[in-house]
Design an enzyme around this catalytic site. Sequence first.
Site, PDB file in Angstrom:
ATOM      1  N   HIS A  13       0.867  -1.199   0.000  1.00  0.00           N
ATOM      2  CA  HIS A  13       0.000   0.000   0.000  1.00  0.00           C
ATOM      3  C   HIS A  13       0.894   1.236   0.000  1.00  0.00           C
ATOM      4  CE1 HIS A  13      -3.866   2.093   1.383  1.00  0.00           C
ATOM      5  NE2 HIS A  13      -2.963   3.050   1.157  1.00  0.00           N
ATOM      6  N   HIS A  15       1.607   5.327  -1.720  1.00  0.00           N
ATOM      7  CA  HIS A  15       1.266   6.521  -2.509  1.00  0.00           C
ATOM      8  C   HIS A  15       2.553   7.110  -3.076  1.00  0.00           C
ATOM      9  CE1 HIS A  15      -2.898   6.699  -0.983  1.00  0.00           C
ATOM     10  NE2 HIS A  15      -2.359   6.152   0.088  1.00  0.00           N
ATOM     11  N   LYS A  98      -9.492  -0.103  -5.852  1.00  0.00           N
ATOM     12  CA  LYS A  98      -9.417   0.512  -4.527  1.00  0.00           C
ATOM     13  C   LYS A  98     -10.702   1.269  -4.239  1.00  0.00           C
ATOM     14  CE  LYS A  98      -7.718   2.185  -0.675  1.00  0.00           C
ATOM     15  NZ  LYS A  98      -6.661   3.157  -0.440  1.00  0.00           N
ATOM     16  N   HIS A 135     -10.521   1.219   1.740  1.00  0.00           N
ATOM     17  CA  HIS A 135     -10.323   2.234   2.779  1.00  0.00           C
ATOM     18  C   HIS A 135     -11.558   2.143   3.667  1.00  0.00           C
ATOM     19  CE1 HIS A 135      -8.743   6.156   4.396  1.00  0.00           C
ATOM     20  NE2 HIS A 135      -9.925   6.042   4.967  1.00  0.00           N
ATOM     21  N   HIS A 173      -4.725  -0.534   5.851  1.00  0.00           N
ATOM     22  CA  HIS A 173      -4.266   0.269   7.009  1.00  0.00           C
ATOM     23  C   HIS A 173      -5.224   0.175   8.207  1.00  0.00           C
ATOM     24  CE1 HIS A 173      -6.992   3.065   5.063  1.00  0.00           C
ATOM     25  NE2 HIS A 173      -6.123   3.428   4.139  1.00  0.00           N
ATOM     26  N   ASP A 247       1.324   2.726   3.551  1.00  0.00           N
ATOM     27  CA  ASP A 247       0.495   3.924   3.335  1.00  0.00           C
ATOM     28  C   ASP A 247       1.362   5.180   3.329  1.00  0.00           C
ATOM     29  OD1 ASP A 247      -1.848   5.218   2.696  1.00  0.00           O
ATOM     30  OD2 ASP A 247      -2.542   5.410   4.761  1.00  0.00           O
TER      31      ASP A 247
HETATM   32  O1  DOR Z   1      -3.402   9.494   5.643  1.00  0.00           O
HETATM   33  C1  DOR Z   1      -3.717   9.179   4.522  1.00  0.00           C
HETATM   34  N1  DOR Z   1      -3.139   9.720   3.427  1.00  0.00           N
HETATM   35  N2  DOR Z   1      -4.710   8.294   4.366  1.00  0.00           N
HETATM   36  C2  DOR Z   1      -5.217   8.012   3.171  1.00  0.00           C
HETATM   37  O2  DOR Z   1      -6.124   7.229   3.115  1.00  0.00           O
HETATM   38  C3  DOR Z   1      -4.726   8.693   1.954  1.00  0.00           C
HETATM   39  C4  DOR Z   1      -3.364   9.186   2.132  1.00  0.00           C
HETATM   40  C5  DOR Z   1      -2.955  10.192   1.055  1.00  0.00           C
HETATM   41  O3  DOR Z   1      -3.190   9.926  -0.112  1.00  0.00           O
HETATM   42  O4  DOR Z   1      -2.360  11.214   1.391  1.00  0.00           O
HETATM   43 ZN    ZN Z   2      -3.384   5.031   1.448  1.00  0.00          ZN
END
Ligand code: DOR
Ligand code: ZN
Length: 345
Positions: A13, A15, A98, A135, A173, A247
């Site tokens: 997971h 980003h 997702k 999520h 998460h 995450d």
């Molecule tokens: O804290 C988070 N940041 N939770 C999420 O679900 C998305 C993520 C983000 O993309 O910044």
């Molecule tokens: Zn995330």
Amino acid sequence: MQTLTITQPDDMHLHLRDGDALRAVLPFTARQMGRAVIMPNLKPPVVSVADALAYKQRIIAVLPEGSTFEPLMTLYLTDKATPELVREAKAAGIVAFKLYPAGATTNSDSGVTDLFKLLPVLHEIAAQDMRFLVHGEVTDSDIDIFDREAAFIERVMKPVLAQVPNLKVVFEHITTAEAARLVLEAGDNVAATVTPQHLLLNRNDLLVGGVHPHHYCLPVLKRESHRQALLEAVSGAQAHKFFLGTDSAPHPQHAKENACGCAGMFSAATAIELYAEAFEQIGALDKLEAFASKNGARFYGLPENTDTITLVKQAQTVPNSFPIGSGGNLVPMRAGGCVAWTMQA
Ligand code: DOR
Ligand code: ZN
């Protein structure tokens, strides 16, 4: 000196964003992880097969020279998704859809408003043996933010699993004892990722002595008893259902230190070392490899990585910040502090 050699981990997971931020953060993950499941919440979100394949090419184009890192692509589920889209995605090598409930978190405005209208899509995800990444928070205004995950289990997760019992779900998460229990009690088609912050921090770390915006993420940090439940889950008798998903979510410093600060913690630079600390805290370092390198691959039906990494019990100081292009910078988890382990170059 104590060392620990394990199969190279995967981040299930992650980003990465796009453009300058992608270029800045990707090397950290590519150095530690063999693969990562790439979240689709770009602006605009990754909703079509063409979007995902183009994004994958942008990721590969900025990989460090010689890197064998593999991005595993996902699509952002919207109200407009169809079973045909699922079949197209499967054929293109996309591994998962997702679910972001509309309004739940960063860039979730295009998220799903009523998941129960998408049951044909969920049945097709199951039929195509894709993964459904969740999520797991409701956004109903009557629900306290600390209860959003527990409410999601009752209002959405259990009814969906009752309707589509063979759906392979990753509860992403997880942050609560309730979520750990749901996964423990479900069949082997339900698994969960756990972040380093939810294993190492509780809500005191967010709110005691002042607001700590760099500890704000979603789902929000919970009380200590929930952290203990997560530690028990990742090391207990059914630990095979839980795996590494950082995450890690980069936001520029000014967007975090703001009157309306963004949610997300950047942990990719020392991800595996932070997890090692958490497992060491509970005397379960022998369980780290399965969590980091085996359980996720198995759940996704992928072979384990063939390389190894070595961790040394040697403290490292985490930088106060990292540059992310055009003058911006990124404050990582544990900024300016020490992490007890170091991954060897
Ligand atoms: O804290 C988070 N940041 N939770 C999420 O679900 C998305 C993520 C983000 O993309 O910044
Ligand atoms: Zn995330």
